[in-house]
Design a protein around this motif. Structure first.
Motif, PDB file in Angstrom:
ATOM      1  N   SER A 217      -7.674  13.867  -3.261  1.00  0.00           N
ATOM      2  CA  SER A 217      -7.807  12.416  -3.105  1.00  0.00           C
ATOM      3  C   SER A 217      -9.205  11.974  -2.685  1.00  0.00           C
ATOM      4  O   SER A 217      -9.611  10.848  -2.953  1.00  0.00           O
TER       5      SER A 217
ATOM      6  N   SER B  28      -7.395   3.356   0.188  1.00  0.00           N
ATOM      7  CA  SER B  28      -6.615   3.358  -1.067  1.00  0.00           C
ATOM      8  C   SER B  28      -7.431   2.790  -2.220  1.00  0.00           C
ATOM      9  O   SER B  28      -6.872   2.298  -3.202  1.00  0.00           O
TER      10      SER B  28
ATOM     11  N   GLY C 153      -2.912   7.994   0.470  1.00  0.00           N
ATOM     12  CA  GLY C 153      -3.163   9.365   0.869  1.00  0.00           C
ATOM     13  C   GLY C 153      -3.509  10.291  -0.256  1.00  0.00           C
ATOM     14  O   GLY C 153      -4.391   9.991  -1.062  1.00  0.00           O
TER      15      GLY C 153
ATOM     16  N   SER D  78      -3.313  13.631  -3.198  1.00  0.00           N
ATOM     17  CA  SER D  78      -2.970  13.828  -4.607  1.00  0.00           C
ATOM     18  C   SER D  78      -1.702  14.652  -4.761  1.00  0.00           C
ATOM     19  O   SER D  78      -1.253  14.877  -5.876  1.00  0.00           O
TER      20      SER D  78
ATOM     21  N   ALA E  34     -11.238   6.744   0.240  1.00  0.00           N
ATOM     22  CA  ALA E  34      -9.877   7.142  -0.160  1.00  0.00           C
ATOM     23  C   ALA E  34      -8.863   6.576   0.821  1.00  0.00           C
ATOM     24  O   ALA E  34      -7.735   6.238   0.448  1.00  0.00           O
TER      25      ALA E  34
ATOM     26  N   ASN F  45       0.835  -1.208   0.000  1.00  0.00           N
ATOM     27  CA  ASN F  45       0.000   0.000   0.000  1.00  0.00           C
ATOM     28  C   ASN F  45       0.865   1.250   0.000  1.00  0.00           C
ATOM     29  O   ASN F  45       0.577   2.221   0.697  1.00  0.00           O
TER      30      ASN F  45
ATOM     31  N   LEU G 108      -3.501   6.555  -6.692  1.00  0.00           N
ATOM     32  CA  LEU G 108      -3.309   7.993  -6.898  1.00  0.00           C
ATOM     33  C   LEU G 108      -1.821   8.336  -6.889  1.00  0.00           C
ATOM     34  O   LEU G 108      -1.346   9.108  -7.719  1.00  0.00           O
TER      35      LEU G 108
ATOM     36  N   GLU H 220      -9.685   2.520  -5.577  1.00  0.00           N
ATOM     37  CA  GLU H 220      -9.671   3.224  -6.858  1.00  0.00           C
ATOM     38  C   GLU H 220     -10.987   4.006  -7.013  1.00  0.00           C
ATOM     39  O   GLU H 220     -10.989   5.209  -7.035  1.00  0.00           O
TER      40      GLU H 220
ATOM     41  N   ASN I  48      -0.618   2.535  -4.050  1.00  0.00           N
ATOM     42  CA  ASN I  48      -1.861   3.322  -4.101  1.00  0.00           C
ATOM     43  C   ASN I  48      -2.044   3.915  -5.502  1.00  0.00           C
ATOM     44  O   ASN I  48      -1.107   4.453  -6.090  1.00  0.00           O
TER      45      ASN I  48
END
Lengths: 169, 417
Positions: B121, B217, A63, A65, B214, A59, A88, B219, A86
């Protein structure tokens, strides 16, 4: 995209705020790199040498962006290999042309300081020190081409969609 | 082969018949949201053309009102962008401002079956509206604004069947903490929520769950559509839409049941919510310096009413700072009208303007070294709300309010029964 260098290791669930904390938000990207892992591994950022490889845990990059992958790239790291990443964080790795690949078991296959050989396109990760090899998940062609182009900004610059100048690179 | 909600929207918006896990799909984006952080010097690149100003929304939320000159400069850049391209859906400081994910709910920006991106996020929040919404990176959002499309990688889907009804003083936040505590992260996977228990959850409660996804984690996080959802959306937008149901033979990596009736108040210990939840009783007596109610996860009118119900006729403990942040000006106005704000202020709460603020360690309640906070916000990473040595426990607004009264982590059931 082949890299051979010593590895640094971090544990599971490494989050973006550890890589790029809020208090560094107003700084330039170059200044932001000094804050990488300042909360959990103070002084580490100064020890990283250009071309070093980061082995993450499970993982990795959970968190926000924020452009955490850019800080790892700007720190001089060649690439990231983690069991799984993750989504993102992974997007930003692609955006900023920082190769990040998923490789189940990689966290257990390396000790810190081992030498790794990572072939991003062939999706192979070799522990040169211990003489072992793992198979990683290949990056989709579409995403590899963004990384090869140097990330999103060079693509958009080339066609004149964004200005060629800016702090964010 | 059948598809899940996420797979069906990916296929529809990607111009494909089917999408399966492992596919990378380029999809049409219906809604593209930029927010103030995008315009900060270290993130911004001047955009020379946009795909369609009507598909773009601009929101100032992370640093509102501007806490310093750099943030003010970012806001200025954002206003220039809005002017240059004639963006009409602009939420500047003022009557229509709020945290972007709350505005998506307030203004009906996410309709069932649509796609939405924002480079925050917690954008998966919009999945509550049966919408394919996710946080992307800063460069992604610039690309999206220019091209009107982006790539998505399709992961496997975990389905949660919610059953039963939440007990008094137990909330959707506790349901989330249960899922995160037991099942840990869901990286590279989608989560889909459905089941007979959904009808008993308000849209705001469901939104807490998608927003918090979020932290798994995940998608994409999506809810199925029902009458309550359809009514919510239709009351706020004239856009037409078609709800997306999973196929009867959709393929899930796992289907897991969550019995809402059995849940009790939970607290996540500092640094992560992944496999880190405890029953509130296990932490009883832990002293706190600050209590925080707000954010895109728990700054809705439901949340403020719940906090007010706990705090009515009571006082915040001496030495404790209770900070309450309505997630939008709409929520703020509604909570003023209902009297919730008066109750909270009477109890000793400080009301901050709608902003992400201290949830991200920005401003309006940042923590000092060694301080302890209990928060109903989104994230409890080490140093998230301030100094790295500060500790952030996470719980529901009811548990946070109860703890603010006692000055130590406390069970809200003792205050609501």
């Amino acid at each position: 995209m082949k890299f051979k260098a010593r590895v640094w290791k971090v544990g599971d669930n490494i989050n973006t705020d550890l890589i790029l904390p809020n208090r560094a938000f107003y700084l330039t990207p170059e200044e932001q790199v000094t804050y990488v892992f300042s909360a959990n591994r103070p002084g580490w950022a100064a020890e990283v040498k250009k071309g070093d490889i980061l082995i993450g845990g499970k993982n990795f990059g959970m968190g926000s962006s924020r452009p955490a992958a850019r800080s790892l790239r700007n720190l001089g790291l060649a690439c990231l290999v983690a069991p799984y990443i993750n989504g993102l964080f992974f997007r930003n790795a692609v955006n900023f042309a920082f190769p990040a690949i998923e490789c189940p078991g990689v966290d257990e296959a390396f000790d810190e300081g081992d030498i790794a050989e990572v072939d991003v396109i062939a999706a192979r990760v070799r522990n040169v020190t211990q003489g072992t090899e793992l198979i990683a998940k290949p990056l989709p062609e579409q995403l590899l081409s963004i990384i090869s182009a140097g990330g999103i900004y060079p693509l958009l610059e080339k066609e004149g969609s964004i200005s060629a100048k800016g702090l964010s690179r | 082969m059948g598809m899940t909600i996420a797979e069906k929207i990916l296929a529809a918006k990607g111009g494909r018949k089917t999408v399966v896990p492992g596919d990378v799909v380029t999809v049409h984006l219906d809604t593209i949201i930029l927010f103030d952080n995008n315009f900060m010097p270290s993130n911004w690149r001047e955009i020379q053309r946009v795909c369609d100003p009507e598909r773009i929304v601009v929101v100032f939320d992370h640093r509102v009102p501007a806490p310093n000159q750099l943030a003010a400069g970012g806001h200025h850049t954002g206003r220039e962008f809005v002017k240059r391209f004639g963006i009409t859906r602009f939420h500047d400081v003022g009557r229509e401002q709020g945290i972007s994910h709350q505005l998506v709910a307030d203004y009906g920006y996410a309709v069932p079956g649509s796609t939405l991106v924002c480079s925050d996020s917690h954008t998966c929040s919009g999945g509550v509206f049966n919408c394919l919404a996710r946080g992307v990176g800063g460069p992604d959002i610039i690309y999206a604004a220019v091209k009107g499309e982006t790539w998505f990688r399709c992961g496997e889907t975990i389905r949660y069947e919610l059953e039963g009804t939440l007990s008094k003083a137990v909330t959707a936040k506790d349901a989330f903490l249960q899922i995160a505590g037991v099942h840990g992260d869901h990286a590279t996977q989608n989560v889909e929520y459905g089941g007979s228990g959904v009808a008993g959850l308000s849209i705001n409660a469901r939104k807490t769950i998608t927003t918090m996804s979020a932290e798994l984690s995940a998608e994409f996080a999506t809810f199925e559509c029902d009458d309550a959802l359809t009514q919510w959306v239709q009351a706020r937008t004239l856009r037409s839409f078609e709800a997306v149901k999973p196929d009867a033979d959709a393929k899930y990596k796992a289907v897991r049941k969550v019995n809402l009736s059995e849940l009790t108040p939970l607290v996540a210990l500092p640094d992560s919510v992944v496999n880190n939840s405890q029953p509130v009783g296990a932490l009883k007596g832990t002293r706190i310096d600050q209590a925080y109610i707000g954010s895109c996860a728990n700054g809705t009118q439901d949340d403020l009413e719940l906090a007010a119900a706990v705090l009515r006729g009571r006082r915040v403990a001496p030495g404790v700072r209770l900070i309450v942040v309505p997630a939008s000006q709409t929520v703020y106005r509604d909570a003023l009208k209902s009297g919730a704000i008066a109750t909270l202020v009477e109890a000793g709460a400080t009301i901050a303007p709608p902003t992400c603020g201290a949830c991200g360690g920005g401003h309006m309640g940042v923590l000092s070294a060694e301080e302890t906070c209990i928060t109903s916000s989104t994230r409890n990473f080490k140093g998230r709300m301030g100094e790295p040595s500060s500790r952030v426990f996470m719980a529901s607004p009811a548990t946070v309010a109860a703890s603010a009264i006692a000055g130590t982590i406390s069970d809200p059931r003792e205050f609501l029964n």
